[in-house]
Structure formats: C-alpha cells, structure tokens
Design an enzyme around this catalytic site. Structure first.
Site, PDB file in Angstrom:
ATOM      1  N   PHE B 133       0.850  -1.188   0.000  1.00 56.11           N
ATOM      2  CA  PHE B 133       0.000   0.000   0.000  1.00 56.11           C
ATOM      3  C   PHE B 133       0.890   1.244   0.000  1.00 56.11           C
ATOM      4  O   PHE B 133       0.532   2.270   0.560  1.00 56.11           O
ATOM      5  CB  PHE B 133      -0.897   0.032   1.250  1.00 56.11           C
ATOM      6  N   CYS B 135       3.758   2.064  -2.749  1.00 55.57           N
ATOM      7  CA  CYS B 135       4.499   2.660  -3.861  1.00 55.57           C
ATOM      8  C   CYS B 135       3.865   3.968  -4.304  1.00 55.57           C
ATOM      9  O   CYS B 135       2.677   4.006  -4.618  1.00 55.57           O
ATOM     10  CB  CYS B 135       4.573   1.685  -5.037  1.00 55.57           C
ATOM     11  N   ASN B 200       7.543   2.662   3.170  1.00 58.71           N
ATOM     12  CA  ASN B 200       7.793   2.567   1.744  1.00 58.71           C
ATOM     13  C   ASN B 200       8.502   3.862   1.339  1.00 58.71           C
ATOM     14  O   ASN B 200       8.886   4.652   2.192  1.00 58.71           O
ATOM     15  CB  ASN B 200       6.447   2.395   1.004  1.00 58.71           C
ATOM     16  N   CYS B 342      41.245  18.708  20.787  1.00 60.11           N
ATOM     17  CA  CYS B 342      40.824  19.736  19.824  1.00 60.11           C
ATOM     18  C   CYS B 342      41.947  20.007  18.827  1.00 60.11           C
ATOM     19  O   CYS B 342      43.110  20.093  19.203  1.00 60.11           O
ATOM     20  CB  CYS B 342      40.481  21.019  20.570  1.00 60.11           C
TER      21      CYS B 342
END
Lengths: 452, 426
Positions: B133, B135, B200, B342
């Site tokens: 359900f 694409c 999806n 650092c």
C-alpha cells in the site's frame, strides 16, 4: 626516469627525464581530496601561506565543481600561484599547518592548488581586469615573481606599468632557474602572459644600466620598483675554477631549460658543491642528463644543510650521493684543460659562529682526491651591487636598505621587493611565494604613495 | 554466538536481515544468490498484473562526494508474468526451506482481485504476504499502492479482504506519504493485519540537470516523481516506526524499513520496536555481500551486550520515546571542549557564533597557543558544536541532571491548579 647506469640514454629518454615528475591529480582524486577538507574557520593553512591564499575557500569551490572560482581565489592572492603549487615547501607552510596533521593526513593543498591552476591554464579565461586608469607610471626592474606580482596588482589598481627584463623572457628564476621536471617553463610563461594580458608592457632583452639608464627611469616614471633578485653563483675562490667542466649551478639549470638537452653529460662523474636547493636542482639535473655518478659535497653536515627535507629526499631517490664535512680546495685538470680531479679536505665542526651554527674547520692532513669530470658550484648567489649603486641607493653588501612598511629604498621614489632585499640566505633560500607577497605589498605601497 | 533468528508474526528467519520488495528480489536467481550470501529473508518484488516499465528508472543524490546518500526510483511492480514468479518462488523455497520468503502483492482495490492473488500465491507456498500500500508513483495513478495506502478505510478494507482467505501471516506495508502514519497503521490493525512494515518510499524529485534543465532522471525529456529511500530517509523511517511502536493500539509486530545500511542501523530499528529489518538501497549500492558485516556486527554487538538473542533488542527504547511535553525542562547539557583532542579547526566556534548561541570564546593561553572554551553558563546545550566537530571526543556534552524534574505538561498542570486556586480564593 632512465639513468645512465642501466643503459645508454637516448635523446628521447633525455627529454622524458625533464618532463614534470608529478602528474596532475585526476578529477576524482581532486574532488575526493577536496571533500576531505574541513573548511576550517580562520584556517591555519591560510595564515601559513605567505600570500594568504584563502585555502578553505578555493578547496570548497573545487568540491562544488567551481574550478574557475577556485583558480581565481588562488591567483587573486598569488599571481604566481601555479608556480608556487609546484615549488612551495608546502609541508612547512600550508600543509604543515593543516589541522588534520594531528588526527589524520593533511590535505594535499599544493596538489589541489596545482589542479585548480592547471584548469585555469587549460581554459582561456580572464580572471582579472585592469583598474580605472590613474595616469601614473611605474617602472619595474626585473620580471621575476616579485616584479610580476607587483605589476599585476599595480595594473589592477589602474597604474601604467612597464617591466624591464634583462633576459629574453620574463619570469625570472621561475622561467630560468627551477628545474623543468618540477616546474615546466610553460607554467611560468603562462603566468607572465596573464600579467601581460592586463596591459603590462614587458620589455625583454632590456638591461637597466646598459640598455636604459637608471636616470631615464627615474625621470620618465612616477615610481620605480626594483625586483632584480640575485645574480650568478659566486666563485669558490680556489685554484682551477676556469677549467672546462666547471659550471655555475644556476647557469647549468638555465641551460637545461633554454637549450636543447645535451648528451655530453652521459656517463660522466659530477660533483656539486653546496647543499642548498639550487645544489639539489643541479645534482638532479645532472642525473637526468645521464651523469653516472653525482655527489653533493658540503662543508657542514646534514643538520646545517639549507635544502628542504623533501628536496633532499628527492635527490636521494634520484641517486645523488651526499658527502658531508667535505670542503673543496683545488680543482685539477688534465692536459687539455678539462676537469680531472677535485682535491678536498675533511672538515669537523668546531665552535658556533655568528650564525649560531658550528663552524666547520679543516682536519689536519686530511686532504684527498676525487676523480671527477664535472664540477658545479652552488654556494649561493651574488648580489647586483652594480645596479644598486647605479641607482645610487644605500645597501649593505648588496642587500638594499629598505623601509619595511613603505617598501621604499633610501630614495623615496624607488621601491624594492623580492630577493634583492632579502638578508643572508644562509638559513634557506628565499621562496617564490615570499617574493610574490612582497611584490604585492610593494605594489600597494606604491599605490598609496602615488594616490596621495 | 547469539541467536540471531527472529519470528515476525509467525514468519521465522535465521536472522533479522531481509531484502525488501524491490529490484534485488525481482527473480529466483537474485533471491537465491541473496540467501547464499546470508540474507535471512526476502520479500519478493511486488506481484500483480504485469506492467510495462520505462527506461531510465533510478537516480541518486551524491553528498560531498558520497554516492547514494539518497536513492530514487520510478520503477513499477514486477513486469514478469505471475506464473514465472510463482515458479521461481517455489524453486527458491525448495532450496532454502529455512529462509523467509514473503510475497509482496498489489492489485486493484477489489475483493475478488485480492482473493484471487492470495490464493494463487499461497498455493505455491510462501511464508507470508506483504500488501503493498506504499508505492508512490505510477501504480498510485491507477488507484493502487500509496493511493489506497493513504486512505485508512481502504487500508482496513483491503487488509480485511486478504485476511478473509489468507492462511499465512499478513504484513501491511505502509506509505510515509501521509500526515500521520499511525492512522493507516491503526487501520491495518483493524483490518486484521498480523504485522505492519514501514516505510515505503517517499515522494521525491531527485534533481534537475542544471545544464539541460531536464529532470533527473528523465524519460525522453519528461520526468515524474519517484520514491525516495536510502541512508537519507533513515531518520524519517525511524520516527514513523517509533510512532507506531509506542501507539497503545498498534500492538502487532513491525518490520522496519528505510535507509538501513549496516548492523548499527538495524539495532536502532529493533530497539525502536522492529522485529526485523528490510534492506534495499544498501544492497543495490554494494551487492548482497554487505549482509556479512550486518550479521557479524550484530552478533558481536549482542555478545558485547551479553544478550543471548537478537529478539531481546526489540522495543527496548520505545518507552523512552515520548511527547515533547513529557521532557524534563530542568535537565541541562553543556558543551565542554577537550583541549587535548581539539585540533583548532574553529568549526564549533563559527557555527555557534553565526548560527547558534554565541557561547564559544577563542582564547590564547600563556604560551601563546590559541584554544577554544565554552562559556558553559551561556550554553543552551544545543549540541551544534559537537555535531560539526570533526574529531571524536574533542567536544563532550556534559550532563547536569536536574534535582527536581519538571516537564512542560507538569508545569502547565501546576499552573492550572494555581489558577484554579486563585479563582477559588477570589
């Protein structure tokens, strides 16, 4: 590289030996490397560049595919940026300052700069324009990096500029004095062309003091900038210097850049005296010319050597031998007046001298002979004292007296920049990049004075 | 060696790494190669009425030289006949009986269509069904895929139709192209789904070619939106998985999908409530063998954590994912720069100065060396400096736990009581 030891060199090999050693970065290689750059703020690489190239900016532009902008960033700060990308001691300047040294590998700034400027050389683009005319005229004596750099900036500021260059071509040491396999002449000449394109009049084969007098310059121009650099290698002051086979290192390198490569050095034994970058250049040129044995002799040790470490490495890889604590005392010739042997004496380091380095002193009864066909002297460069005196300027053993803020000599109208104002070169050679920066600064100083 | 096997709503697989329904699972040849490489399961490329695909289908974003940071496709469902796919599913299942094979299905939103395909597919033997359900391109224009996936009623109804005949577990694959994914997830639950899978692909236009002014990709000079996936979508997917996982009425197992590229991503999805994960872009970028490190890395991680089973990870972080109003307002973090580590690139400084809260100072120490220091009192704990810092460990975010926790909701509720109190007094 093909050397004489393996097999006989052909003319083709010889030519190939003088091609630029380092290949340009491949496009993907350049983009990958550019993407590695952190784009530091107030970047140390930029502060380490004598000309202040905005390194993060040019690399960022490269990563986005804006090679034109990248090249412009570089050449804006440094008119001889293509040359500098090849000859700068980057590991001591920009790359040495790269913050990634601490946690990874430094960015290959020099190679990226070369890639961007190669793009500019391959594409005929106008990156800069001359300024609104100011109706002021500036004469520049000497068309080396300092002179070219000053000329470019003066043109951008609208001044009329004429360069007086003694040689056939401008570019100075970039054109004549740096070995082709590191800096092809075409690169330097392209940089000259960029300056010419802005409308700078370059009068070559014109020696000030011979073809035109200093007085004429002083009268005809609003300001004169002296950027004549330095002269030939001085004599050693030992017996036998006039024998055939004794060369001045600078002249020797120049020959490899201006004349057809000669086969006369193939299989020869050569000794280069001195251990600065010019000595390395001469020695590597000899190897590439086919000399079978090339030694560098130096009266001090590796510690005191003024050649850059990467130059030293390069020479060793080329097969140059180094003999430390060795001082030449006499060049001996054969019946035809050709160099045959070099007499040397062994040295040892004594008490420190005024430069702080331990003074080399001869070891008693240590003389010895070395068989040799070629002797090249590379013990520094002489000063253009005659020219300086012809301009009537104050100097100290050929080093011009200079106001380091206004770049004015003892004559307010006359400015100077580059090697001609550098002090002793005992602690390393003056860099092209420093000459370029000085040229820029002198240009701004001249502009300031002429604008008043 | 931990037990990597998982059980998603009754579908068992030797490990949680499945290939998602996509080009990598287009044929028996590919799925068998994938199982040989180590993948635990595969959701077959969506079956339905065969389609015609266009040429020029994929495109990807490159970020600072990093290829496939995001991936886009306009390919449709399988373009091979159903019978051929079914035959290959049968062959593959016979060769790999212990691996999970799930058939992805997409048909028109009609009861008889769903019944027909479910029966056909289950007849040849699959371990489960996944209803596509999701694409977003092409099929949606014909009323399928995300077109039905965006309407909760259609999700519920179609799930129900499938469940009417299905004998194997039914997974409903959800589209992210919706405002609230829990609405359709809940509809799937209502329809009787055994599991949901998400996300999806996301509606996307990959780019415009600045030289030709064509879309990327283009089909004969014309483009259309595609579905976006790959590493760039992972945070979006993770949130949607988490929202479903923490929803009290969505209590069916979740199959996590979206930008999962390595075992660490997989662990994150499992901690956020996924029982297994589905992968596509990473395999498309590097080939099936990337699963080797996924398996090895997950195994080492579980061993290090002292966990015997991969399934022990499922949902461990879900309860920590809450509404903003339930976060403690009195908790504080502040940046601290470690001068030992650092490297003085000043990236933290300029990001803070230009775009955040101006609380990093550039200073010079007694030896003339420059260093950076955070004014911790002014630091709001935004994390930006530590995010842009290129060196691990150079900036720590120091925690200052609150003495008394106070959330926005608690604060509002207290304020409400006070107001009521005042009213009472007055």
């Amino acid at each position: 590289m093909k050397s004489a030891e393996s097999e006989l060199l052909t003319a083709v090999d010889l030519k190939r030996n003088f091609f630029e050693v380092k290949q340009d970065m491949k496009p993907k290689e350049a983009i990958d490397e550019a993407n590695r750059c952190l784009y530091c703020y107030d970047a140390p690489c930029m502060n380490a560049c004598p000309t202040g190239i905005d390194v993060p900016s040019f690399i960022k532009k490269m990563a986005s595919g804006n090679l034109k902008g990248s090249a412009r960033d570089i050449l804006d700060a440094n008119p001889v940026g293509a040359t500098c990308s090849r000859v700068c001691p980057t590991s001591e300047l920009c790359e040495g300052a790269c913050v990634l040294n601490d946690v990874s590998m430094p960015i290959r700034i020099g190679d990226l700069q070369r890639h961007a400027t190669n793009w500019a050389m391959d594409h005929d683009v106008d990156l800069f324009e001359s300024g609104v005319p100011t109706n002021t005229k500036v004469a520049i004596v000497g068309g080396g990096p300092a002179g070219l750099s000053a000329a470019r900036e003066l043109r951008r500021l609208g001044h009329e500029v004429t360069i007086f260059e003694a040689k056939e071509k401008a570019g100075g040491l970039d054109t004549y004095g740096i070995v082709s396999f590191r800096l092809p002449q075409s690169v330097s000449l392209w940089e000259v062309e960029q300056v010419e394109k802005l409308g700078v009049d370059i009068r070559t084969n014109c020696t000030v003091g011979k073809d035109i007098s200093p007085e004429t310059l002083k009268n005809d121009f609003d300001a004169v900038l002296i950027t004549v650099g330095m002269g030939q290698v001085p004599k050693l002051g030992i017996e036998g210097e006039d024998l055939t086979g004794v060369y001045d290192a600078i002249q020797f390198v120049e020959n490899t850049k201006t004349k057809p490569l000669t086969e006369q050095f193939i299989g020869k034994r050569a000794i280069v005296i001195g251990a600065g970058n010019t000595a390395i250049d001469a020695a590597t040129c000899l190897i590439r010319s086919g000399a079978s044995h090339v030694k560098i002799i130096y009266r001090r040790t590796e510690e005191e050597m003024t050649a850059y470490p990467f130059e030293f490495e390069f020479a060793k890889q080329d097969g140059v031998e180094f003999r430390w604590l060795t001082q030449p005392t006499k060049i001996m010739g054969d019946e035809n007046g050709h160099v045959k042997q070099l007499m040397c004496v062994q040295m040892e380091l004594g008490q420190p001298d005024e430069s702080g380095r331990r003074r080399p002193v001869p070891v008693q009864d240590s003389s010895f002979l070395m068989d040799v066909d070629i002797v090249v002297r590379a013990i520094g460069q002489s000063r253009h004292i005659d020219l300086i005196e012809a301009f009537g300027l104050n100097h100290d053993s050929g080093i011009l007296q200079l106001n380091d803020k206004t770049y004015q000599t003892s004559n307010d109208q006359i400015f100077a920049a580059g090697d001609v104002v550098y002090g002793s070169t005992e602690y390393g050679d003056a860099m092209v990049v420093s000459a370029a920066e000085q040229g820029k600064r002198a240009a701004y100083a001249i502009d300031k004075k002429l604008s008043c | 060696m931990a037990d990597l096997s998982v059980n998603l709503a009754g579908i068992k697989s030797p490990n949680p790494f499945w290939l998602a329904s996509a080009p990598p699972t287009n044929s028996g040849y590919q799925v068998q190669r994938a199982f040989e490489a180590g993948w635990g399961g595969a959701v077959w490329k969506t079956l339905g009425d065969p389609v015609i695909n266009v040429s020029s289908r994929f495109s990807a974003s490159t970020f600072n030289g990093q290829k496939v940071a995001g991936f886009n496709n306009i390919e449709l469902i399988t373009d091979r006949p159903l019978e051929v796919n079914l035959e290959e599913i049968y062959e593959t299942k016979k060769k790999f009986p212990n691996h999970a094979i799930v058939a992805s299905l997409m048909v028109e939103p009609k009861q008889e269509k769903w019944h027909e395909i479910v029966k056909k597919v289950e007849a040849i033997g699959v371990d489960g069904l996944e209803l596509n359900f999701g694409c977003p391109h092409g099929m949606a224009e014909r009323g399928m895929g995300s077109a039905s996936g965006q309407v909760p009623e259609l999700v519920e109804k179609q799930t129900y139709w499938v469940k009417e005949v299905a004998e194997t577990p039914v997974i409903v694959k959800l589209t992210p192209n919706i405002t609230d994914v829990t609405a359709t997830a809940y509809a799937a639950v209502q329809g009787g789904a055994d599991s949901i899978s998400l996300i999806n692909t996301i509606n996307s236009l990959m780019g415009v070619d600045i030289h030709s002014w064509n879309t990327i990709p283009h089909v004969s000079g014309k483009g259309t939106h595609g579905g976006y996936c790959g590493p760039a979508v992972k945070p979006i997917a993770l949130n949607m998985v988490a929202e479903c996982a923490r929803h009290p009425e969505i209590n069916i197992p979740i199959s996590g999908i979206g930008g999962i590229s390595n075992w660490q991503d997989a662990v994150e999805f499992m901690l956020m409530g996924s029982t297994n994960v589905q992968v596509c872009t990473a395999a498309m970028h590097h080939g099936f063998r990337i699963v080797e490190d996924m398996i090895d890395g997950l195994n080492n991680y579980l061993d290090e954590k002292g966990l015997a089973r991969a399934m022990d990870l499922i949902g461990q972080t879900v309860s920590k994912y809450q509404n903003w109003g339930d976060l403690d307002l009195n908790y504080k973090v502040a940046a601290r720069i470690n001068p030992e580590k650092c490297i003085n690139c000043n990236k933290c400084y300029i990001s803070c100065e230009d775009t955040s809260h101006q609380c990093i100072d550039r200073l010079i120490d007694a030896n003339g060396k420059s260093y950076l220091k955070v004014r911790e009192d002014d630091c709001v704990g935004c994390n930006l400096c530590s995010i842009v810092c290129p060196v691990d460990g150079a900036i720590d975010m120091i925690e200052y736990p609150s003495e008394v926790a106070m959330t926005w909701n608690e604060r509002q509720s207290l304020l409400g009581k006070m107001t009521i109190g005042e009213e009472t007094v007055s």
